[in-house]
Each structure stands twice: as C-alpha cells, then as structure tokens.
Design an enzyme around this catalytic site. Structure first.
Site, short mmCIF file in Angstrom:
data_model
loop_
_atom_site.label_atom_id
_atom_site.label_comp_id
_atom_site.label_asym_id
_atom_site.label_seq_id
_atom_site.Cartn_x
_atom_site.Cartn_y
_atom_site.Cartn_z
N ASP A 1 32.30 -18.72 8.66
CA ASP A 1 30.85 -18.83 8.81
C ASP A 1 30.27 -17.43 9.00
OD1 ASP A 1 28.22 -19.25 9.76
OD2 ASP A 1 28.79 -21.07 10.83
N GLY B 1 33.59 -22.30 5.45
CA GLY B 1 32.32 -21.69 5.82
C GLY B 1 31.52 -22.50 6.81
N HIS B 2 30.21 -22.32 6.74
CA HIS B 2 29.27 -22.89 7.71
C HIS B 2 29.29 -24.42 7.68
CE1 HIS B 2 25.76 -22.77 10.30
NE2 HIS B 2 25.02 -23.43 9.42
N PHE B 3 29.20 -25.00 6.48
CA PHE B 3 29.19 -26.46 6.32
C PHE B 3 30.62 -26.96 6.21
CE2 PHE B 3 24.79 -25.62 5.27
CZ PHE B 3 24.12 -26.76 5.70
#
Length: 301
Positions: free
Chosen positions: A239, A265-267
């Site tokens: 992220d 990553g973020h999601f």
C-alpha cells in the site's frame, strides 16, 4: 454450495438517504453481525465478493457513506469525518445493531473508530484492513496528502488531482503481484461515482479534513488499550499510503490481535479475498466461541 441472497435498500438517517447492502443466513436470527465500512474512493460494492463468500454464515451489512456510491444527501450537507460518523451512528441505531464486528478499511477506519469511541459497547470485534490509526503507518505520500487542509495555498487543487481515472485505477492495481486478479469493475464504478455532479466537491471536503483523523489517533489508541476488542488485522504491505508499520503498530495496544500480511496493494480484498475470507470466518467463529493468542503471518501469492 450455499450462496446468499443480497438485498439492497435505502434508510433515511436525518435526511440522508443511506444506501446499503445486506446478506445473511436464512432462518438464523442470532447469527453474528458484520458491519462493513468501505474506503476511498469506493463504496459498499467493494464488499460484493466477500458477501457472496460469507453471507450464508453471518449477517453482513455494508452502507455507502455520504459522498459515496448510491447514498443521497440533502443540499448543504457538510462533508467531514465527524459528519460521516454522525450518519453512521444514526444508521446503526436505526437498524437496531446493538453489537457487531466492525470491518474497517481506509476511510471506513476514521468513521468506524469515531463510532467505536462513542459507542464502545457495540463493538464485539474488529477486522482492520489497511485502516490506519498510527503515525507509524503514514507513508511520505500519505503525509504530503494529509498536509493539504483548509487555508493552505493550493491545497484544494492538490487533492482534486486524486479524483481522476488514472489515480483511481492505480489505487486498485498499484502494489499487486498479479494485476490479472484485479477486476476493472471496481475502479470503473468508483470513477463513475466520482464523476457525478457534486461528488468531487464532496471528496475535496473530506480530503481537506483528513488531518482531523491523525489528531484523533491518540484517542483511538487509548480506546484500543482500554477496551481491548478482539481484532484481526489484514494488510496489503505494498500500500503506497498506509505502510506495514501501521499494521504492526496495532499489536502495541492489542497484543492478542491476529496479524496477517499480504504482498498486495491498498485494496487487498481484490487480490487476496480467497485467503482473507477464511481468516475472517475463523476470527468471527472463534470470537463467538473460543479465543486465540496473537499470530503474525506473512502470506505471499
């Protein structure tokens, strides 16, 4: 194989027409309740696959926060994280949710932690997924973004750059190990909502208010220490905004929390739902049965 029905409704909360999705096992009125709080720039649709995976076991409720998804707000609504929490608190009360496991992600973290500190008795447990509550977890990019606030020259212009398609897409695909696992539907739908009339103004208001969340980190940490809610922390370590250090920081205040790290990553749900969904199920099942000590695990794909 049991596949849950998902219903889609609106609920009036003080003039805000809150859209939400709900799934749950038929004929099981006492099933555990999970409140799913989405992040930026998404909405309740980010939980569709999770609800399909676990909605036959638990009552799962995912609202669109004001400024997101299908939720409609009255003219003159002020966009701040305090107001998001006000609406969320009214939503939970209107549905009669006395006790639930709260899933916090990104913007859902600040809204959810405000709800938790106002109503600590309602929180049966926490699932934290890239929802930062510690300065340790703020990357340089995050700090630069949060520095934009009312009165800072050029601040609004800076945050409005975050609402364009290339940035929205990169929030989904950036940091992933296999981009082919990332369905384009998520970032395409998010951009659709961002491009609706007034939505970028709403998001600018929230972005310029983000510094208020950092100011509340000590209060949220104190709540964690004092109330020790059972917690599962799952985190995408690539992220660009919220770093792995922010995930590990939860263990300072919740030493019995379960921590699972994913190279994504973020999601994180987009790439690692097959790994994360069983962790959530095990956590909720144990929460309503036996408890376990802290676990730290790094998962790779």
């Amino acid at each position: 194989m049991a596949v849950p029905h998902v219903i889609h409704r609106f609920l009036d909360v003080g003039g805000v027409r809150v859209f939400y999705r709900q799934a749950g096992p038929a004929g099981t009125p006492d099933a555990p309740v999970l409140l799913l709080l989405h992040g930026f720039p998404s909405g309740s649709h980010q939980f569709r696959r999770l609800m399909d995976a676990l909605g036959d076991r638990y009552v799962m409720i995912a609202p669109d926060l004001p400024g997101f998804g299908h939720t409609e707000v009255p003219e003159g609504f002020t966009y701040s994280f305090d107001r998001l929490a006000d609406v969320l608190e009214g939503f939970v009360s209107a549905l009669g949710l006395d006790r639930f496991v709260m899933y916090t992600f990104d913007f859902g973290g600040p809204a959810g932690f405000r709800l938790a500190t106002r109503n600590p008795g309602r929180i049966a447990g926490l699932v934290v997924q890239n929802a930062n509550a510690y300065e340790d977890g703020l990357s340089d990019v995050a700090r630069e973004t949060i520095a934009n606030r009312p009165g800072v020259p050029g601040a609004e212009e800076n945050v409005r750059r975050l609402f364009e398609l290339d940035v929205t897409r990169d929030q989904y695909e950036g940091g992933t190990t296999d981009v082919e696992r990332i369905a384009p539907d998520g970032w395409t739908l998010d951009q659709h909502f961002l491009d609706l009339p007034g939505r970028k103004d709403a998001q600018a208001g929230l972005a310029l208010d983000y510094h208020s969340n950092v100011a509340l980190y000590p209060e949220w940490q104190r709540w964690l220490r004092e109330h020790r809610p059972p917690a599962l922390v799952v985190w995408g370590t690539r992220d660009p905004f919220f770093t792995e250090a922010g995930a590990r920081a939860y263990l300072r205040d919740l030493p019995d929390a379960r921590l699972h790290l994913f190279e994504t990553g973020h999601f994180a749900l987009e790439e690692n739902l097959p790994e994360i969904a069983p962790l959530i199920a095990d956590f909720v099942d144990d929460l309503y049965g036996t408890t376990h000590a802290a676990t730290v695990r790094t998962a790779t794909t």
